[in-house]
Scaffold this active site. Structure first.
Site, mmCIF file in Angstrom:
data_model
loop_
_atom_site.group_PDB
_atom_site.id
_atom_site.type_symbol
_atom_site.label_atom_id
_atom_site.label_comp_id
_atom_site.label_asym_id
_atom_site.label_seq_id
_atom_site.Cartn_x
_atom_site.Cartn_y
_atom_site.Cartn_z
ATOM 1 N N GLU A 171 5.374 1.623 -10.796
ATOM 2 C CA GLU A 171 6.393 1.559 -9.759
ATOM 3 C C GLU A 171 7.727 1.588 -10.466
ATOM 4 O OE1 GLU A 171 8.715 -1.805 -7.623
ATOM 5 O OE2 GLU A 171 6.564 -2.087 -7.382
ATOM 6 N N CYS A 205 13.909 -4.237 -7.219
ATOM 7 C CA CYS A 205 13.586 -2.817 -7.014
ATOM 8 C C CYS A 205 13.917 -2.344 -5.606
ATOM 9 C CB CYS A 205 12.110 -2.577 -7.319
ATOM 10 S SG CYS A 205 10.971 -3.622 -6.391
#
Length: 408
Positions: free
Chosen positions: A196, A213
């Site tokens: 990710e 994130c």
């Protein structure tokens, strides 16, 4: 090599999933009992606000309970595919993949590591964790807690160190799966990886000083309300309290390091050089404390070519861009190379569903942001990564199938 040996030994990998579940549930209870210690450790090593960690780490036990229970109740159930040849029987079942390496960068170190560790262990794997160089302590403490809960020695290993240590682990032949959360350039360089990569999209830009994130980096606002929204947002951001992260009334703490502070300064400077205006903030600041503080910042006049729109600024900085129509909003949102999360704010439920279906991102929220649960898959599109965390999808990432065909 030690992790591979621990997996091969079978004390954990061959243990009944229900027995593994009991260990993970004990770990969850121990984590709850150690919450104040873990929160204090995280705040001291990262500078993120204490009250944010109280909420985030308080939910970490749920990941151990969910994944342990899912693996025990359903994860290893087999199936019998219908074969063309009727005198043959095919049995298919899932098994652990072996050695797993989890590597994450500056995101919340303890919580992020725990979510990766929980599902990997529930699946029966041995795990090697490379925590961020700047913040390894909480991950080391989590490993101790899991040992106290009954995890056999060697099944979970923590390897602190610089990037070269992570690179060596990534190239090790004994690693069957690599789970990486961090920068896009590093993620693209990793092979055989479920990664990710970085990329914040839509809202809540100041949680963790903008260092998560899914921090909001691009606020897309309808033209009809843009002027009022801008004025009210700037007024609100100016009131954010920057200071000691251990105080419960602090809104924004320091960023993780001097290097990160310099990177934020450089990105804001490049954004201004290409036409962006600073509506509030825009500079590093001193608050009478040691640490690397940057003012909560709002940038206006941000074109779609501006670095503030194109790049992820991993700090307390958001940009404002107006849109006219729904089609334009969707085009702006999807113009990013990243696609992890996006939030839609509207009173029209039909519009929310229509837009959510067209957004190229793995996570969407309506009238909320950054909601996360161990049962709900988490992952992105484009350069925001490959694979999924959470839910049954994560369990399948950490297991593989075996097929046995028998002639009767």
């Amino acid at each position: 090599q030690n992790a591979a040996a621990a997996f091969a030994k079978g004390e954990w990998s061959e243990l009944n999933p229900r027995a593994r579940c009991r260990v993970l549930h004990r770990a969850a209870d121990l984590i709850r009992g150690s919450l104040s210690e873990l929160v204090d450790l995280e705040t001291k090593q990262t500078g993120r606000c204490l009250r944010e960690y109280q909420a985030q780490l308080g939910r970490v036990p749920e990941w151990f309970e969910y994944h342990g229970s899912y693996a025990a109740a359903k994860g290893f159930e087999g199936r019998l595919p219908a074969l063309t040849e009727s005198d043959h029987v095919n049995l298919v079942w899932r098994v652990p993949i072996g050695g797993v390496r989890a590597h994450h960068a500056l995101e919340p170190p303890g919580a992020l590591a725990a979510k990766k560790i929980a599902v990997a262990l529930a699946a029966g794997n041995a795990v090697v964790v490379k925590p961020p160089l700047e913040a390894p302590v909480t991950v080391l403490r989590l490993a101790q807690i899991l040992g106290e809960a009954g995890l056999p020695e060697g099944v979970l290993q923590v390897v602190p160190g610089p990037g070269s240590a992570g690179d060596a682990l990534a190239r090790h032949a004994g690693i069957e799966r690599l789970d990486f959360t961090g920068g896009t350039a590093t993620g693209l360089a990793i092979q055989r990886a479920m990664a990710e990569a970085g990329g914040g999209v839509a809202f809540a830009g100041f949680v963790a000083a903008g260092q998560t994130c899914v921090s909001a980096k691009r606020l897309l606002v309808q033209q009809e309300i843009f002027e009022e929204f801008r004025a009210r947002l700037v007024q609100k951001v100016k009131k954010l309290r920057v200071g000691d992260p251990s105080l419960l009334d602090t809104d924004v703490g320091p960023v993780i390091s001097q290097r990160q502070l310099q990177r934020i300064e450089d990105q804001v400077a490049r954004a201004r050089a290409q036409g962006a205006t600073v509506l509030t903030g825009g500079r590093k600041t001193r608050v009478g404390l040691d640490g690397f503080f940057f003012e909560p910042t709002v940038l206006g006049d941000v074109s779609t070519e501006n670095p503030a729109f194109v790049e992820e600024i991993f700090g307390p900085v958001v940009s404002l861009t107006p849109f006219g129509t729904e089609e334009e909003a969707i085009a702006l949102a999807n113009s990013s190379q990243y696609g992890l999360g996006g939030a839609i704010w509207t009173e029209d439920v039909r519009k929310a569903l229509r837009v959510a279906r067209r957004l190229r991102c793995g996570l969407s929220w309506v009238n909320c942001h950054h909601r996360n649960d161990p049962s709900s898959p988490w992952g992105g599109f484009g350069q925001s990564g490959v694979g999924r965390e959470n839910g049954p999808e994560a369990f399948e990432e950490y297991t593989t199938t075996k097929s046995l065909t028998i002639r009767t």
